[in-house]
Design an enzyme around this catalytic site. Sequence first.
Site, PDB file in Angstrom:
ATOM      1  CG  ASP A  45      -2.152   0.899   0.977  1.00 54.95           C
ATOM      2  OD1 ASP A  45      -3.203   0.351   0.606  1.00 54.95           O
ATOM      3  OD2 ASP A  45      -2.037   2.130   1.148  1.00 54.95           O
ATOM      4  CE1 TYR A 178     -13.000   1.578  -9.869  1.00 48.09           C
ATOM      5  CE2 TYR A 178     -15.339   1.487 -10.402  1.00 48.09           C
ATOM      6  CZ  TYR A 178     -14.260   1.055  -9.655  1.00 48.09           C
ATOM      7  OH  TYR A 178     -14.447   0.095  -8.694  1.00 48.09           O
ATOM      8  CE  LYS A 182     -11.747  -1.566 -10.360  1.00 53.05           C
ATOM      9  NZ  LYS A 182     -10.672  -2.325  -9.645  1.00 53.05           N
TER      10      LYS A 182
END
Length: 310
Positions: A45, A178, A182
Amino acid sequence: MTAPTAHRAGLCADRVVAVTGAGRGLGRAHALAFAAEGARVVVNDLGVGPDGGGGSGGPAREVVEEIVAAGGEAVVHGGDITTAEGAASLVATALDAFGRLDTLVNNAGFLRDRMLVNLDEDDWDAVMRVHLRGHFLPLKHAAAHWRAETKEGRPPAARVVNTSSGAGLLGSVGQGNYAAAKAGIVALTLVAAAELGRYGVHVNALAPAARTRMTERTFAEAMAAPGAGEFDAMAPANVSPLVVWLGSAASEGVTGRVFEAEAGRITVMEGWRRGPTDDRGARRSPAEAGETVRRLLADAEEPGRVYGAS
């Protein structure tokens, strides 16, 4: 490289799992769930904000500390997996810390929502980079490692779980970048499953629905926390059991599939399939093509509704 540890209990006992974007939300829930099932976890992360800005090592460290406090094993990876160097170092971190890599969970991402006419190139590129490139590069480097293992006579029972979205399957108003990224992840999953099966690698994708920083404002009403004592349908931890199973050796034979997971529901998604068709064996005029299309659409199933469409 660390010495092997004693055998651990759980569905993922002694497996080594790398989870990207594991500092918060779904990634954090996945990392904790894998650790609870005996996996050793590489927690990746960058600690960026919901739009990809800023950065902090704190969220990843906190997840590692939580796993260790519960008796598990985990290490931080702070590299940028959208770069070749960062993706390669993710695999290297797993090998250096635990001596192997068994499962890759691609989860990292952020949002920069705009209607198409207001969406600039930088916001398009940034979202494509973190979601699509951020899936491709870790997958590429992990697959290269597993291919090498196979050639050395050590075929793995390797697993990859990619993260798509309902936006990628149906579309979502205001999320053109987005949704496109995806949708690309689904296609990448299908290709990877077909190419990597010979090396013992299973690749699947998940379209989760849960309360995260990316959804709690965009879908505030649907993602609201329940009252005390009620089932929290949108808790990220509801999604993780399926991810853990797909990331385990128990999922043998399941590859090239896309699943939805939300609350207590799991759905096998069935993608593009040939529906009504008409082959006349000759070229049509434009008007004839239109007549054929109208006739075929009358027999076809209605497409799913785009999220946010009026």
